[in-house]
Design an enzyme around this catalytic site. Structure first.
Site, PDB file in Angstrom:
ATOM      1  N   ASP A 125       0.892  -1.056  -0.166  1.00 47.74           N
ATOM      2  CA  ASP A 125       0.081   0.000   0.117  1.00 47.74           C
ATOM      3  C   ASP A 125       1.016   1.301   0.034  1.00 47.74           C
ATOM      4  O   ASP A 125       1.832   1.235   0.802  1.00 47.74           O
ATOM      5  CB  ASP A 125      -0.743   0.081   1.233  1.00 47.74           C
ATOM      6  CG  ASP A 125      -1.990   1.114   1.560  1.00 47.74           C
ATOM      7  OD1 ASP A 125      -2.802   0.974   0.410  1.00 47.74           O
ATOM      8  OD2 ASP A 125      -2.144   1.915   2.256  1.00 47.74           O
ATOM      9  N   GLU A 173       1.740  -0.246  -4.726  1.00 50.68           N
ATOM     10  CA  GLU A 173       1.017   0.964  -5.232  1.00 50.68           C
ATOM     11  C   GLU A 173       1.863   1.974  -5.360  1.00 50.68           C
ATOM     12  O   GLU A 173       1.919   2.654  -4.412  1.00 50.68           O
ATOM     13  CB  GLU A 173      -0.321   1.161  -4.159  1.00 50.68           C
ATOM     14  CG  GLU A 173      -1.208   1.942  -4.635  1.00 50.68           C
ATOM     15  CD  GLU A 173      -2.023   2.729  -3.902  1.00 50.68           C
ATOM     16  OE1 GLU A 173      -2.927   3.114  -3.950  1.00 50.68           O
ATOM     17  OE2 GLU A 173      -1.627   2.798  -2.240  1.00 50.68           O
TER      18      GLU A 173
END
Ligand code: NOJ
Length: 532
Positions: free
Chosen positions: A199, A262
């Site tokens: 993330d 990400e």
């Protein structure tokens, strides 16, 4: 070859996939029951969004315990059962790791608050004094709105949060934070995780001096920055030293564990250092998220991404963070056809394509009434809300929630979907987005042995993706007009179609071969294989 080099992934947004215990929230029991559906599409890996104990302020991206399972999703035993069933079906398991921030309910943050500056856990978060004239330490803003700083009067200090105040940023300059995450990765790898989705991978470190970010040129002169996009993110994102963290992770978990980040930085040139030199294996390709359907520009962006980092992309059209791809591509049958043509283009590139749950059905955004909005982003700015892409999966034609839950009420309320958007309907139909996706993935698998070597771009009209990789070519006409693409007929033989979108029956979209050229209908794609 590593497994992810030939794999296709499938993102499961766990809360909304399938509810096994009737509480209205998707969970491991529900997911296990539907793994057969995932495997039947022909994908090779499942990425499951955060299931760790969490107050759910950001629906799991606020983790309070990195080594557990939130009771709403099940137990560690359920997790283990999920991993073994996935593996039995030949599916790899990719977990979502959230290293940029924890929940404010994480024991480290609670201890830091309790014990104050200088205590054991204090330095695991980012604390600063007020600016000399008072107020937040600098002009940084939260991606979710408001300042990136929250004041704690009892300690006279501000802590930083790139997202909600309930998501305090870890201090990645702290060796203890680094050790903690290596240990967390090892914990899950030992329980069977085959990889991790990282993330906000590009934002772990900040500039050590915490200077103001310059104002964006897009901001009106004299206006105060109020939105993340009003700043140039020179000092809060993309700092040197972050790729080294992922090198450490790679060394810690070994060569068989896949890391996809990400890395939300726009320019492929900026992403390159995160996915080369032993850092992450790949980043998701976000080049199309914020783009209106614009075929020539899509083709340019894909080509550039491949040229800059040839094998560094997890190809996506959507996720639990954006409006659904079919909706963004224009909606209706046209949106579905565009999405499938684009998938035909993406499925032959080096890297790992990832479907987001429901994309195999050509799902459009779900409809969530204003009074039912739950996403913190949507509550602040309705047009940016993420609930519409997070509505429960429609499994059956009948039933209030299309078979998502047997319980009274799903966690996120949305309007019923038309029959043709359900799995049940699409399984029974002769032609459906689901059947087309299965055929595309089957053809991709059959042609895998021919698809080696670098991408060789073929001459093609504007808005057409066309390339060959040794014995396999992928052509995708993203435009709304039929086109012709020349494919060289070499001594070795001509090209034969291995796949055409919807069996070549898409509107006027039939695929035909004429004398070394391929005629592609509007919004259609084809995989060709060199005849032996
Ligand atoms: C990206 C995740 O995909 C998104 O859902 C989340 O809100 C932010 N990171 C913060 O963790």
């Amino acid at each position: 070859m590593s497994w992810w080099e030939t794999a296709v992934g499938y993102e499961v947004y766990l809360r909304s996939f399938a509810d096994g215990d009737g509480d209205g929230v998707g969970d491991f029991a529900g997911l296990i029951g539907k793994l057969g559906h995932i495997a039947s599409i022909g994908v090779d890996a499942v990425w499951v969004t955060p299931f760790y104990p969490s107050p759910q302020a950001d629906f799991g991206y606020d983790v309070a315990d990195y080594r557990g399972v939130d009771p709403v999703y099940g137990s560690l035993d359920d997790f283990d059962a999920f991993v073994s069933e996935a593996h039995r079906l030949g599916l790899k398991v990719v977990l979502d790791i959230v290293p940029n921030h924890s929940s404010s309910e994480h024991p480290f943050f609670k201890a830091a608050l309790r014990d104050g500056p200088g205590s054991t856990y204090w330095d695991r978060y980012v604390w600063r004094d007020a600016a000399p004239g008072g107020g937040p330490p600098n002009n940084w803003l939260s991606i979710f709105g408001g300042p990136a700083w929250t004041y704690m009067p009892e300690h006279g200090k501000y802590y930083m949060h790139l997202f909600l105040p309930a998501q305090p940023d870890f201090n990645w300059a702290s060796p203890e934070v680094r050790e903690e995450f290596v240990d967390i990765l090892r914990f899950w790898a030992a329980r069977g995780a085959d990889g991790f989705r990282v993330d906000v991978a590009h934002s772990l470190l900040e500039h050590p001096d915490y200077p103001d970010n310059p104002l964006s040129a897009k901001l009106r002169p004299g206006a105060a920055p109020r939105h993340f996009g009003h700043l140039e993110h020179l000092y809060d994102l993309d700092q040197p030293g972050v790729p080294e963290i992922f090198r450490e992770w790679r060394r810690a978990v070994g060569p068989d564990v896949y890391l996809v980040g990400e890395v939300y930085l726009g320019e492929p040139e900026k992403v390159r250092k995160y996915v080369t030199g032993g850092a992450l294996h790949q980043s998701f390709f976000f080049g199309l998220n914020a783009l209106e359907w614009d075929p020539p520009e899509i083709v340019r962006r894909i080509r550039r991404a491949v040229e800059v980092v040839p094998a560094g992309w997890g190809w996506v059209q959507g996720s639990h963070d954006e409006h659904r791809a079919v909706t963004r591509h224009g909606g209706g049958p046209k949106g579905v056809q565009r999405s499938l043509a684009l998938w035909t283009a993406m499925m032959g590139l080096p890297g790992t394509p990832f479907l987001y749950q429901g994309e195999e059905l050509g799902l459009e955004n779900g409809a969530v009434a204003a009074e039912n909005v739950l996403d913190p982003v949507g509550l602040r700015e309705p047009s940016e809300g993420r609930d519409p892409c997070r509505t429960p999966m429609p499994w059956t034609i009948s039933g209030e929630t299309h078979g998502f839950t047997d319980g009274a009420s799903p966690w996120l309320l949305s309007r019923r979907r038309p029959d043709h958007e359900t799995v049940e309907f699409q399984e029974a139909a002769a032609d459906s987005p689901l059947k087309s996706m299965r055929a595309l993935l089957a053809a991709r698998r059959e042609t895998v042995s021919g698809r080696v070597g670098p991408v060789r771009w073929l001459d093609a009209p504007e808005g057409v993706v066309a390339y060959a990789r040794d014995g396999v070519a992928h052509l995708a006409n993203l435009t709304d007009e039929p086109v012709e693409v020349e494919v060289e007929v070499e001594a070795a033989g001509a090209w034969a179609p291995a796949y055409a979108t919807n069996g070549g029956r898409l509107g006027g979209g039939a695929v035909r071969q004429v004398d070394g050229a391929v005629r592609l209908g509007e919004r259609s794609g084809v995989i060709l294989m060199k005849a032996p």
